[in-house]
Write a protein that holds these residues in place. Structure first.
Motif, PDB file in Angstrom:
ATOM      1  N   ARG A 284       0.832  -1.209   0.000  1.00 47.20           N
ATOM      2  CA  ARG A 284       0.000   0.000   0.000  1.00 47.20           C
ATOM      3  C   ARG A 284       0.862   1.253   0.000  1.00 47.20           C
ATOM      4  N   VAL A 285       2.026   1.161   0.666  1.00 43.48           N
ATOM      5  CA  VAL A 285       2.940   2.297   0.672  1.00 43.48           C
ATOM      6  C   VAL A 285       3.447   2.571  -0.745  1.00 43.48           C
TER       7      VAL A 285
ATOM      8  N   GLY B 251      11.625  19.873  -2.577  1.00 50.48           N
ATOM      9  CA  GLY B 251      10.489  20.355  -1.789  1.00 50.48           C
ATOM     10  C   GLY B 251       9.169  19.807  -2.312  1.00 50.48           C
ATOM     11  N   GLY B 252       9.008  19.829  -3.621  1.00 50.29           N
ATOM     12  CA  GLY B 252       7.774  19.330  -4.216  1.00 50.29           C
ATOM     13  C   GLY B 252       7.590  17.845  -3.976  1.00 50.29           C
ATOM     14  N   GLN B 253       8.697  17.088  -4.107  1.00 51.10           N
ATOM     15  CA  GLN B 253       8.630  15.641  -3.858  1.00 51.10           C
ATOM     16  C   GLN B 253       8.253  15.358  -2.420  1.00 51.10           C
ATOM     17  N   ARG B 254       8.840  16.147  -1.488  1.00 52.31           N
ATOM     18  CA  ARG B 254       8.538  15.927  -0.069  1.00 52.31           C
ATOM     19  C   ARG B 254       7.066  16.179   0.213  1.00 52.31           C
ATOM     20  N   GLN B 255       6.525  17.234  -0.411  1.00 55.32           N
ATOM     21  CA  GLN B 255       5.114  17.521  -0.161  1.00 55.32           C
ATOM     22  C   GLN B 255       4.242  16.411  -0.761  1.00 55.32           C
ATOM     23  N   ARG B 256       4.683  15.821  -1.861  1.00 54.92           N
ATOM     24  CA  ARG B 256       3.951  14.673  -2.411  1.00 54.92           C
ATOM     25  C   ARG B 256       3.992  13.505  -1.421  1.00 54.92           C
TER      26      ARG B 256
ATOM     27  N   GLY C  34       2.434  10.326  -7.804  1.00 55.51           N
ATOM     28  CA  GLY C  34       3.356  10.682  -8.877  1.00 55.51           C
ATOM     29  C   GLY C  34       4.820  10.506  -8.533  1.00 55.51           C
ATOM     30  N   LEU C  35       5.120   9.601  -7.619  1.00 56.56           N
ATOM     31  CA  LEU C  35       6.520   9.323  -7.287  1.00 56.56           C
ATOM     32  C   LEU C  35       6.831   7.871  -7.612  1.00 56.56           C
TER      33      LEU C  35
END
Lengths: 245, 270
Positions: A120-121, A144-149, A129-130
């Motif tokens: 599930r992770v 920063g954008g990846q972390r917020q995702r 989108g990662l």
């Protein structure tokens, strides 16, 4: 109704007993978030937005008034709500524990509930989108954008019915902001959660919210549909805010 | 420059640890054996001279290093464990718990180290246990305060809030989020506390409240050395030099660790 705040007042006291100072962070605030909708909460800093979000998440007990989640009064123990509501918070830099791998961070809300589901992770990381391979990385290797995702993945992994986004995109670049906002919209269509979206940025809120509430000095001065609000604001303060945009 | 110093400190510390290990197997001979005339200057068979009973100084110094290092290390580990718990709980919980822990710690902090150590020796009776307890009590206030300060900062970060919102229980929040993120502070303070520990052991044994002869510790050796300082200066020179080198080396290594774990804080003077 997913969430209702009914005439909520929050008062903070400060100073010694003989010279108590009372600060009203919220005065008689009534709000609701309906099934599947996004309520945008706007206002300048110090207007009580963050206190409102803390009350909505059960982190702050109201001094007066009632809070209902899914029609029922808030349980005495916050843990009973575990997994039903989550939040995406402001600072991408501090949203993830730097000593935990990304996968462990995303899995934490599940682990709290005593569930183990590595698939599930991975699935959740792909939904935001990662690449699933990012699960073994540490936060400092991410943008920063990846972390917020990743924060969004962590918030959604328990499939909560209600999410709070507290200035969730404010610290990001404008181009990344747009990507994250689109992601949130897509995910909301897919998962059908309700959301309280807090921001000081009227442009961002216009894009994402179905309805808008404006706070000032701890009170809600106007609540309206997004379309109505941006074309014909009723309150003097709302007009001034929109003019400044 | 800084890097060079840290490395030199680590080399010194490494050597000291090696010497301590060597003494455990009596590599340089039995520290209690009488090998020559009393107060003999350095010569064959006793390369650092003999003491007032004719025992060779070399194995005695080695045993002294081992005793002092072991005692301080154990004490500092106890301090680290206690401080981690107290500091993290105080920093995360705040409020009454914080006040209680910090005021208690401040009471300890207000005693001069050696007065506190003597008090402990009076309660426990002179010996290794008294030295150990003294080191713990002397080093615990500073470490607890610094761990608490670090924990206060970590507690306000978004990932802690997110964990609370997810319904995480206290042990998980403290163990998974707080502890790993204050571990750097603890590591740095452990090195400083180790040097304080060596100094406290030295002081206490010097006064006769710590390690008891015939067992050698740096404090015991320095105390015995002072009595014969003019007649046999080699008795105090060896332990004295080792004492200074050990404390300096540990502090320098601590500075290096601090620069690594807390790069934004003020640099040391060196």
């Amino acid at each position: 109704m997913i969430l209702e705040l009914d005439n909520v007042t929050v008062t903070f006291t400060a100073g010694p007993p003989f010279r108590r100072e009372h600060v009203h962070a919220m005065r008689g605030v009534s709000l609701y978030v309906a099934e599947g909708e996004t309520l945008g909460l706007v206002g300048e800093s110090g207007s009580g937005k963050t206190t409102a979000s803390r009350v909505a998440l059960g982190l702050q007990r109201p001094t007066a008034g009632a809070v209902r989640f899914e029609g029922k009064p808030f349980p005495k123990r916050r843990r009973e709500l575990a997994g039903h509501m989550q939040a995406v918070l402001q600072h991408p830099h501090w949203s993830l524990n730097p000593r935990m791998r990304v996968g462990a961070s995303v899995a934490e809300p599940l682990a709290v509930l005593g569930e183990k589901a590595p698939d599930r992770v991975h699935e959740m990381l792909e939904r935001v989108g990662l690449e699933a391979g990012l699960a073994t990385r540490y936060p400092h290797e991410l943008s920063g954008g990846q972390r917020q995702r990743v924060s969004i993945a962590r918030a959604l992994v328990t499939r909560p019915r209600f999410l709070v986004f507290d200035e969730a995109v404010s610290a990001l670049d404008v181009s990344v902001q747009a990507q994250i906002l689109n992601l949130i919209k897509d995910l909301q269509r897919e998962f059908g959660f309700s959301a309280l979206f807090i921001s000081h940025d009227l442009g961002v809120v216009r894009y994402i919210a179905d309805r808008i509430a404006v706070m000032r000095g701890g009170e809600v001065v106007e609540t309206a549909d997004t379309a109505t609000f941006y074309t014909a604001p009723a309150h003097e303060y709302s007009k001034r805010l929109l003019e400044a945009l | 420059m800084k890097d060079w110093l840290t490395r030199a400190g680590m080399v010194c510390l490494g050597l000291i640890v090696l010497v301590a290990l060597a003494s455990v197997v009596n590599l340089a001979g039995d520290p209690d054996e009488i090998v020559g005339p009393r107060l003999a200057p350095p010569g064959p068979g006793y390369w650092l001279g003999t003491d007032n009973l004719g025992r060779s100084m070399l194995p005695r110094i080695m045993e002294g290093i081992a005793t002092t290092l072991l005692l301080s290390s154990v004490a500092v580990l106890v301090t680290a464990a206690l401080s981690a718990v107290l500091g993290i709980v105080a920093g995360y919980r705040g409020g009454v718990v914080n006040e209680l822990i910090m005021r208690l710690v401040e009471v300890l902090y207000s005693f001069p180290a050696i007065v506190l150590a003597i008090l402990v020796a009076a309660v426990f009776g002179p010996g290794q246990l008294a030295a150990l307890a003294s080191i713990v009590l002397v080093t615990i206030p500073l470490m607890t305060r610094l761990v608490r300060a670090a924990a206060v900062g970590v507690a306000q970060r978004d990932y802690v809030t997110a964990a609370i919102i997810s319904g995480a229980r206290l042990p998980r929040i403290l163990g998974r989020h707080l502890l790993p993120n204050v571990a750097g502070t603890i590591a740095v303070q452990v090195t400083y506390a180790l040097s304080v520990g060596i100094a406290v052991e030295g002081g206490l044994s010097f006064l006769g409240f710590g390690v008891q002869p015939p067992q050698a510790s740096l404090g015991v050796l320095i105390q015995q050395g002072t009595t014969y300082m003019t007649a046999a200066p080699w008795m105090i020179t060896g332990p004295g030099v080792v004492f200074v080198v050990a404390v300096l080396a540990i502090n320098v290594v601590g500075d290096g660790l601090r620069d690594r774990f807390e790069p934004r804080q003020a640099r040391s003077l060196v």
